[in-house]
Write a protein that holds these residues in place. Sequence first.
Motif, PDB file in Angstrom:
ATOM      1  N   PRO A 140     -35.255  50.563  50.298  1.00 42.13           N
ATOM      2  CA  PRO A 140     -34.938  49.422  49.428  1.00 42.13           C
ATOM      3  C   PRO A 140     -35.254  49.762  47.970  1.00 42.13           C
ATOM      4  CG  PRO A 140     -37.024  49.064  50.555  1.00 42.13           C
ATOM      5  CD  PRO A 140     -36.485  50.382  51.050  1.00 42.13           C
ATOM      6  N   PRO A 141     -34.693  49.015  47.013  1.00 40.77           N
ATOM      7  CA  PRO A 141     -35.026  49.278  45.608  1.00 40.77           C
ATOM      8  C   PRO A 141     -36.513  49.023  45.338  1.00 40.77           C
ATOM      9  CG  PRO A 141     -33.488  47.412  45.822  1.00 40.77           C
ATOM     10  CD  PRO A 141     -33.759  47.900  47.183  1.00 40.77           C
ATOM     11  N   SER A 142     -37.051  49.745  44.351  1.00 39.04           N
ATOM     12  CA  SER A 142     -38.462  49.497  44.021  1.00 39.04           C
ATOM     13  C   SER A 142     -38.587  48.845  42.646  1.00 39.04           C
ATOM     14  CB  SER A 142     -39.245  50.804  44.042  1.00 39.04           C
ATOM     15  OG  SER A 142     -38.883  51.612  42.944  1.00 39.04           O
ATOM     16  N   HIS A 143     -37.437  48.541  42.039  1.00 42.51           N
ATOM     17  CA  HIS A 143     -37.462  47.930  40.704  1.00 42.51           C
ATOM     18  C   HIS A 143     -36.177  47.147  40.549  1.00 42.51           C
ATOM     19  CE1 HIS A 143     -37.376  47.661  36.302  1.00 42.51           C
ATOM     20  NE2 HIS A 143     -38.673  47.896  36.332  1.00 42.51           N
ATOM     21  N   MET A 144     -36.220  46.055  39.783  1.00 42.88           N
ATOM     22  CA  MET A 144     -35.047  45.194  39.681  1.00 42.88           C
ATOM     23  C   MET A 144     -33.934  45.804  38.832  1.00 42.88           C
ATOM     24  SD  MET A 144     -36.641  41.408  39.492  1.00 42.88           S
ATOM     25  CE  MET A 144     -37.829  41.693  38.232  1.00 42.88           C
ATOM     26  N   VAL A 145     -34.322  46.622  37.842  1.00 39.19           N
ATOM     27  CA  VAL A 145     -33.311  47.193  36.952  1.00 39.19           C
ATOM     28  C   VAL A 145     -33.082  48.670  37.268  1.00 39.19           C
ATOM     29  CG1 VAL A 145     -32.742  47.659  34.531  1.00 39.19           C
ATOM     30  CG2 VAL A 145     -33.935  45.556  35.151  1.00 39.19           C
ATOM     31  N   MET A 146     -34.180  49.373  37.523  1.00 41.99           N
ATOM     32  CA  MET A 146     -34.067  50.805  37.838  1.00 41.99           C
ATOM     33  C   MET A 146     -34.542  51.024  39.268  1.00 41.99           C
ATOM     34  SD  MET A 146     -35.234  51.955  34.104  1.00 41.99           S
ATOM     35  CE  MET A 146     -35.853  50.339  33.710  1.00 41.99           C
ATOM     36  N   PRO A 147     -33.637  50.788  40.208  1.00 39.14           N
ATOM     37  CA  PRO A 147     -34.067  50.697  41.608  1.00 39.14           C
ATOM     38  C   PRO A 147     -34.700  51.956  42.183  1.00 39.14           C
ATOM     39  CG  PRO A 147     -31.645  50.687  41.409  1.00 39.14           C
ATOM     40  CD  PRO A 147     -32.190  50.533  40.040  1.00 39.14           C
ATOM     41  N   ALA A 148     -34.334  53.141  41.631  1.00 36.69           N
ATOM     42  CA  ALA A 148     -34.865  54.377  42.223  1.00 36.69           C
ATOM     43  C   ALA A 148     -35.894  55.034  41.300  1.00 36.69           C
ATOM     44  CB  ALA A 148     -33.713  55.342  42.502  1.00 36.69           C
ATOM     45  N   VAL A 312     -48.793  51.017  41.853  1.00 34.34           N
ATOM     46  CA  VAL A 312     -48.339  50.994  43.251  1.00 34.34           C
ATOM     47  C   VAL A 312     -46.815  50.971  43.405  1.00 34.34           C
ATOM     48  CG1 VAL A 312     -50.468  49.894  44.033  1.00 34.34           C
ATOM     49  CG2 VAL A 312     -48.497  48.460  43.479  1.00 34.34           C
ATOM     50  N   GLY A 313     -46.093  50.693  42.318  1.00 33.24           N
ATOM     51  CA  GLY A 313     -44.633  50.641  42.412  1.00 33.24           C
ATOM     52  C   GLY A 313     -44.169  49.385  43.120  1.00 33.24           C
ATOM     53  N   GLY A 314     -42.862  49.318  43.374  1.00 31.67           N
ATOM     54  CA  GLY A 314     -42.282  48.073  43.862  1.00 31.67           C
ATOM     55  C   GLY A 314     -42.314  47.874  45.366  1.00 31.67           C
ATOM     56  N   HIS A 315     -42.404  48.959  46.127  1.00 34.22           N
ATOM     57  CA  HIS A 315     -42.284  48.786  47.574  1.00 34.22           C
ATOM     58  C   HIS A 315     -43.440  48.007  48.185  1.00 34.22           C
ATOM     59  CE1 HIS A 315     -39.246  52.327  47.863  1.00 34.22           C
ATOM     60  NE2 HIS A 315     -38.667  51.174  47.618  1.00 34.22           N
ATOM     61  N   VAL A 316     -44.585  48.034  47.514  1.00 35.35           N
ATOM     62  CA  VAL A 316     -45.748  47.309  48.035  1.00 35.35           C
ATOM     63  C   VAL A 316     -45.519  45.793  47.986  1.00 35.35           C
ATOM     64  CG1 VAL A 316     -48.190  46.837  47.528  1.00 35.35           C
ATOM     65  CG2 VAL A 316     -47.350  49.166  47.537  1.00 35.35           C
ATOM     66  N   PHE A 317     -44.626  45.355  47.094  1.00 37.89           N
ATOM     67  CA  PHE A 317     -44.389  43.919  46.955  1.00 37.89           C
ATOM     68  C   PHE A 317     -43.654  43.345  48.161  1.00 37.89           C
ATOM     69  CE2 PHE A 317     -45.683  45.159  42.840  1.00 37.89           C
ATOM     70  CZ  PHE A 317     -46.260  44.049  42.263  1.00 37.89           C
ATOM     71  N   GLY A 318     -43.243  44.221  49.049  1.00 36.55           N
ATOM     72  CA  GLY A 318     -42.798  43.804  50.376  1.00 36.55           C
ATOM     73  C   GLY A 318     -41.481  43.058  50.425  1.00 36.55           C
ATOM     74  N   HIS A 319     -40.883  42.766  49.279  1.00 43.40           N
ATOM     75  CA  HIS A 319     -39.614  42.078  49.325  1.00 43.40           C
ATOM     76  C   HIS A 319     -38.735  42.587  48.204  1.00 43.40           C
ATOM     77  CE1 HIS A 319     -37.214  39.139  51.282  1.00 43.40           C
ATOM     78  NE2 HIS A 319     -38.231  38.858  52.078  1.00 43.40           N
ATOM     79  N   VAL A 320     -37.780  41.794  47.769  1.00 42.57           N
ATOM     80  CA  VAL A 320     -36.772  42.268  46.837  1.00 42.57           C
ATOM     81  C   VAL A 320     -37.264  42.269  45.393  1.00 42.57           C
ATOM     82  CG1 VAL A 320     -34.458  41.758  46.031  1.00 42.57           C
ATOM     83  CG2 VAL A 320     -35.114  41.165  48.354  1.00 42.57           C
ATOM     84  N   TYR A 321     -37.855  41.158  45.007  1.00 38.39           N
ATOM     85  CA  TYR A 321     -38.278  41.015  43.623  1.00 38.39           C
ATOM     86  C   TYR A 321     -39.693  41.580  43.490  1.00 38.39           C
ATOM     87  CZ  TYR A 321     -34.233  37.951  43.476  1.00 38.39           C
ATOM     88  OH  TYR A 321     -32.957  37.449  43.557  1.00 38.39           O
TER      89      TYR A 321
END
Length: 675
Positions: A140-148, A312-321
């Motif tokens: 899944p994306p780890s950021h809303m604007v720069m997903p990778a 920790v980056g975006g994946h820890v947030f467990g969802h999309v946003y």
Amino acid sequence: MIKEKAKEKLKDATLQRNLSSFCRAFKASWEKAYGKWDFHKLREEVSAVKRPEKERIKRRFEAFKKNAEKHGAKVYQAKDAEDACRYIASVCRKARSNVVVKSKSMTSEEIRLNLYLKREGINAVETDLGEWILQLAQEPPSHMVMPAIHKSREEVAELFRQKLNEEVDPNDIKQMVKIARKHLRKAFFEAKVGITGANMAVAETGTIALLTNEGNGRLVATVPPIHVVLLGYEKLVDSFEDALKILRVLPKSATGQNISTYVSWITPHKETHFVFLDNGRLAFAEHEIYSEALKCIRCGSCANFCPVYEKVGGHVFGHVYVGAVGIILTALFHKSSVSRELLSLCAGCKSCSYYCPAGIPLDRLIDRLSLDLERADFKLKLANRLLLSPGLAQRGAKAASKIKDSLSGFNPKLSHFAGDTIFRDELKSLKTESSSGEKVLFFPGCAVEYIFAEDGVNTIKLLERLGFAPEVPEKPVCCGYPMVRSGDASSATKAALRCVELIKDAEKYRWIITICPTCAFALRELLQNLCRKSPEHFKKAHRLRDKVLTIGQLLEKTDPEIASCERITYHNPCHQLKGLLFSPQKWLSAKLKENFVPLKEPDRCCGFGGSFSIEMQELSDSILEDRIASVIETKAAKIITDCPGCMLHIKYGLSRRGSRMEVEHLSTFVLKNLK
Ligand code: SF4
Ligand code: SF4
């Protein structure tokens, strides 16, 4: 579980490198992009055009619908994710489109559209380079604007080798883009349906705006014969003029660019379907504070400036946003079980609110969510009860000072939470000078009462030297902020009511002075709201709010002369800089001249965050390490700050590095160095 995930991410050296270089580079581009613009003025304008009241949203929607339908478009209102997916799948089936192309859309991630279409036998191909890379990696994306953004070039090159059988030099970005283009081009021509989101939807004409840097959005919207636009109601604005106000900030806050490479304004010109997603939006548009989240323009900068995201980056947030708005939207859209846990990913530094170009008070929304979800566990509730019982807290503080060394063996950070003495004991032996000066109330707060007694005493002496007649509340009193942060609503209310009762006759004081910006923020900004159920307390809280000043604010007003022969540096406490929008740094540097050495990145958090520093210790320590590295780099003899929490944390951080640099409260420093 989130705690474990965060620990794992901290151990991933590649991720740490990628995130750190991204966040630092982003901040530099952000500064450059805003350059001479007045960020605060621009965001006020955005905040005004995005006012989220339900009636306004409905009115904008009706106007948009009417104008879009004039151009032959179909406008569908989807009540939830299932409804939206069903409608879009039916459009694809009708068009016999087994392949659809998509440009990046967080709303489509929100409703898990790709998964739904896959189950229907429809292959949704992402055409944004970052999204396409993640589709290959099945992540899944780890950021809303720069997903990778969590991936390095080397990782992408390896992915291309494994999944596409393409050998590519990791330093040759152009070659990577060429490969992506080659693979995507086929899908563009095969697809009969193109699905985009919308950055803005202009009600007065039924036009959407799409911002991309790769031009893929424009291709998705124009090459396939059918265009589906999936968007939330919050994307609506009244007019082009309003849309341009958003356009002024969105690229700057999203990618640090003045303008995105492709800005497409699309008014329906072929078969077009607008799918407006509710998914809870219209319900929280009516909420007194959560409605603010509907102002979000999905720039992602609340993540880029968040010290936790950087670690920790975006994946820890467990969802999309992700980032601050992720903590809020996950709870509001998904009401998922992870929402309470997600709150522990916030250090309370207020950077998100400070940098949000839509002016959303994200930290307050997070605090409110903490209270509404009753986040506090048994341990936090117990700690709060202690702060509400001064007798017990004093006994606890005295006991802690006796076992300081054993605490250090158990957890070195804990020993820094123990002082040598308590403020009320020191106060008994303090000889105060009778003064005919203006009366001020010194509000010590818990940290001074139980840990930093000496700084409390020094503040009283300093206030006297400045010509004031200081008094203190007759008993120790907590501002209530620890209870708010930990999500313990009943203790927070009790603390607030007690606070108002103990700050008696606020009218008789010229100022109410604290040496803790967190207390100042709580007294100014939260107290009234916490007292809202008692009209009498509410009124008193309102009367005292404008009298509250931090010692730094008072020093700037009174401007005493100081001098120091040592090199001094200064750390900005987040609650003062980003909560009260004040810093005494200019004053300090003007007084100390060449002996003042500024810290790099003056707005960087030290990672304390109260209970966060213990609850999420590894994360908090990692944020601290970065701050300590820049503190040591100054080669100063002493670091000054005006928050007891930051002092405690910086002392701990310096001791871990074996540094002998002194840490001193601004109050104590000024008292010692008055001319
Ligand atoms: S909350 Fe603010 S900073 Fe965060 S994504 Fe939305 S607009 Fe950007
Ligand atoms: S307050 Fe600080 S730590 Fe919390 S979400 Fe906002 S930026 Fe991140």
